[in-house]
Design an enzyme around this catalytic site. Sequence first.
Site, PDB file in Angstrom:
ATOM      1  N   GLN A  30       0.802  -1.219   0.000  1.00  0.00           N
ATOM      2  CA  GLN A  30       0.000   0.000   0.000  1.00  0.00           C
ATOM      3  C   GLN A  30       0.838   1.274   0.000  1.00  0.00           C
ATOM      4  OE1 GLN A  30      -2.660  -1.846   3.235  1.00  0.00           O
ATOM      5  NE2 GLN A  30      -4.046  -0.481   2.144  1.00  0.00           N
ATOM      6  N   HIS A  45      -1.828  -4.969 -13.390  1.00  0.00           N
ATOM      7  CA  HIS A  45      -1.285  -4.646 -14.713  1.00  0.00           C
ATOM      8  C   HIS A  45      -2.172  -5.233 -15.817  1.00  0.00           C
ATOM      9  CE1 HIS A  45       2.933  -3.984 -12.781  1.00  0.00           C
ATOM     10  NE2 HIS A  45       2.168  -2.909 -12.719  1.00  0.00           N
ATOM     11  N   ASP A  92       2.252   0.659  -8.431  1.00  0.00           N
ATOM     12  CA  ASP A  92       3.612   0.778  -8.975  1.00  0.00           C
ATOM     13  C   ASP A  92       4.470   1.800  -8.230  1.00  0.00           C
ATOM     14  OD1 ASP A  92       2.759  -1.072 -10.756  1.00  0.00           O
ATOM     15  OD2 ASP A  92       3.038   0.147 -12.570  1.00  0.00           O
ATOM     16  N   ARG A 140       4.055  -0.674  12.935  1.00  0.00           N
ATOM     17  CA  ARG A 140       3.750  -1.961  12.302  1.00  0.00           C
ATOM     18  C   ARG A 140       3.901  -1.810  10.796  1.00  0.00           C
ATOM     19  NH1 ARG A 140      -1.821  -4.358  10.801  1.00  0.00           N
ATOM     20  NH2 ARG A 140      -1.197  -6.426  10.117  1.00  0.00           N
ATOM     21  N   HIS A 191       1.004  -9.532   4.199  1.00  0.00           N
ATOM     22  CA  HIS A 191      -0.135  -8.614   4.117  1.00  0.00           C
ATOM     23  C   HIS A 191      -0.649  -8.646   2.660  1.00  0.00           C
ATOM     24  CE1 HIS A 191      -2.107  -4.990   6.219  1.00  0.00           C
ATOM     25  NE2 HIS A 191      -2.741  -5.140   5.064  1.00  0.00           N
ATOM     26  N   ASN A 244      -1.822 -11.064   7.956  1.00  0.00           N
ATOM     27  CA  ASN A 244      -2.820 -10.029   8.152  1.00  0.00           C
ATOM     28  C   ASN A 244      -4.159 -10.487   7.589  1.00  0.00           C
ATOM     29  OD1 ASN A 244      -3.542  -7.086   8.698  1.00  0.00           O
ATOM     30  ND2 ASN A 244      -4.191  -7.315   6.568  1.00  0.00           N
ATOM     31  N   GLU A 245      -5.158 -10.559   8.460  1.00  0.00           N
ATOM     32  CA  GLU A 245      -6.547 -10.778   8.044  1.00  0.00           C
ATOM     33  C   GLU A 245      -6.747 -11.915   7.036  1.00  0.00           C
ATOM     34  OE1 GLU A 245      -8.411  -7.190   6.722  1.00  0.00           O
ATOM     35  OE2 GLU A 245      -7.934  -6.096   8.550  1.00  0.00           O
ATOM     36  N   ASN A 268      -7.882  -6.367  14.042  1.00  0.00           N
ATOM     37  CA  ASN A 268      -8.167  -5.218  13.177  1.00  0.00           C
ATOM     38  C   ASN A 268      -9.670  -4.979  13.211  1.00  0.00           C
ATOM     39  OD1 ASN A 268      -5.498  -5.298  12.473  1.00  0.00           O
ATOM     40  ND2 ASN A 268      -5.825  -5.805  10.316  1.00  0.00           N
ATOM     41  N   TYR A 317     -12.847  -2.029  12.277  1.00  0.00           N
ATOM     42  CA  TYR A 317     -13.200  -0.751  11.661  1.00  0.00           C
ATOM     43  C   TYR A 317     -14.642  -0.319  11.905  1.00  0.00           C
ATOM     44  CZ  TYR A 317      -8.757  -0.736   9.204  1.00  0.00           C
ATOM     45  OH  TYR A 317      -7.414  -0.700   8.928  1.00  0.00           O
ATOM     46  N   GLU A 362      -4.953  -2.684  13.865  1.00  0.00           N
ATOM     47  CA  GLU A 362      -5.463  -1.659  12.930  1.00  0.00           C
ATOM     48  C   GLU A 362      -6.805  -1.142  13.419  1.00  0.00           C
ATOM     49  OE1 GLU A 362      -5.927  -2.752   8.776  1.00  0.00           O
ATOM     50  OE2 GLU A 362      -4.011  -3.825   8.814  1.00  0.00           O
TER      51      GLU A 362
HETATM   52  C1  BGC Z   1      -6.398  -4.035   5.790  1.00  0.00           C
HETATM   53  C2  BGC Z   1      -5.717  -2.792   5.283  1.00  0.00           C
HETATM   54  C3  BGC Z   1      -6.745  -1.851   4.667  1.00  0.00           C
HETATM   55  C4  BGC Z   1      -7.739  -1.472   5.743  1.00  0.00           C
HETATM   56  C5  BGC Z   1      -8.805  -0.486   5.285  1.00  0.00           C
HETATM   57  C6  BGC Z   1      -7.693  -3.755   6.502  1.00  0.00           C
HETATM   58  O1  BGC Z   1      -8.601  -4.741   6.158  1.00  0.00           O
HETATM   59  O2  BGC Z   1      -5.520  -4.780   6.591  1.00  0.00           O
HETATM   60  O3  BGC Z   1      -4.726  -3.167   4.374  1.00  0.00           O
HETATM   61  O4  BGC Z   1      -6.181  -0.733   4.087  1.00  0.00           O
HETATM   62  O5  BGC Z   1      -8.395  -2.622   6.174  1.00  0.00           O
HETATM   63  O6  BGC Z   1      -9.584  -0.999   4.284  1.00  0.00           O
END
Ligand code: BGC
Length: 514
Positions: free
Chosen positions: A46, A66, A79, A104, A149, A193-194, A337, A339, A407
């Site tokens: 990222q 690509h 890129d 991290r 990741h 990761n996830e 993680n 959100y 996260e």
């Molecule tokens: C991921 C990140 C992503 C973030 C927000 C997580 O699921 O680990 O790579 O950017 O969410 O979408």
Amino acid sequence: MSAAALVLLSLLYQVQGSSNSERHTGLSNYTFPEDFIFGVATAAFQIEGGWNKGGKGENIWDTYLHKHPNFTLDHSNGDVAADSYHKYKEDITMIQSLGVKYYRLSISWTRLLPNGTDNYINEDGMKYYRHILEGLRKVGITPMVTLFHWDLPTPFMDLGGWTNPVMVNYFEDYARVAFNLYGDIVNIWTTMNEPHQHCANGYGFVNFVPALNAHGIGEYLCTHYMLLAHAKVYHLYDRYFRPSQNGKIGITLDSFAGEPKNASNPNDHVAVENYLQMHLGLYANPIFSSSGDYPRYVRDTIDHMSQIQGFTRSRLPFFTEQEIVMLKGSSDFFGLNHYTTYKITNCERNENWQIPSMDHDNGICMSQPSNWPKPGASWLAVHPPGFRKIINWIKKNYGDVPIIVTENGLCDDGSLEDFERVSYFNEYLYQLLLAVNIDKCNVRGYFAWTLMDDFEWGDGYVTKFGLYHVDFDSPHRTRTPKLSAINYGQIVRTRQIDFDFIKPESTKYQSNKI
Ligand code: BGC
């Protein structure tokens, strides 16, 4: 305060806390202990760019984007991204300015091992991560390194990626190289990761690369071998590296929180539990539960659905007794993680589902109320109380395992005066404080997602999660702190949340104004 009063207070809070309209003012009444870990997180694909620089090999995101530029909203790819391949020194200075003591980051597998395999180690890649890790240590920042990741070496995809059991060995070989090269300065590792997002969205559906659309089978094979690969690497570290390197190693799992769509309908409470078992328990139960193995509900459901769909065997593979033992306890901490939150209800399974699929197996419907703010992405609504709930769910199911939030963050349109992000971090961190202080959950650390605006997978550069703004129109990828960076830095330094930070009349806001 008596225990009864505490219970009453906590019940009262839960009632209040379930509303989004709650507003806090002044300083938080709880503080973060001195040994609470504050950090900030990123991922190689990222931010790094330099996709073919210094001998790096291709990973599945390079190759797929690509070939399929339309995959991302803005037809972009990784890129150049935020060009951290060239600008990592500046990144370290930014991390330092936040005042956090932990960073991290992930290693790009093909920057280190261009073909994925350990028969050839790329010198440039080796030095690149050495420089970053030493640079961090020099200024007193402890790195936490994620091995995977999502950027799988492309040659492995040609072999079926994580659906192929050989991946367990190749991941172990890669991890061994990383531990040998960096174990002297890295003492916190996370293997994956996830796996849920990677497998469900990349193997089951087409939302992430490799976009296999092998729903109903692909996501479970991917899950199975990622879990085994994780456990293999945990034991590799534990047996051969921990004695001399003395570090910790764990896994990062993701979970939305769930709330019943109709709180007075008992079926919706069951639906929430089923949702969490399918999406988080599937990955967490084999590692963190005392019984081990996949959760009973998940095992029974997928076995049953497979049978009525006419399959000779379950679409969810079985662990051997030996594998169950190998997986159990194979993580020193629970990397979480988180959100957002969804309202959950049971759904009639019908023709509109992909059949077979994890969604169809689970048979639930998810939605988010229209009054929950969504400043950046259709999936990410702000609902802070969910954070406390998911932390409590982990405690209820897996006991006192130390939780590190690896996260948590919010996306928006990218403005420097990012009030919504400031408020998101304040309110979510407050829920974490309540989970620790009132519910006695064992949360040891928190990593904000993310250091700077970056390549947000399918969204390309459209949605922005950064504490620092990145000018993607400039070849210099100029970085500028947002208001949220200043606010987060203040929380880290004072160990307290200032809910007035974003009030225009507050002196703190005036003096920090951008
Ligand atoms: C991921 C990140 C992503 C973030 C927000 C997580 O699921 O680990 O790579 O950017 O969410 O979408």
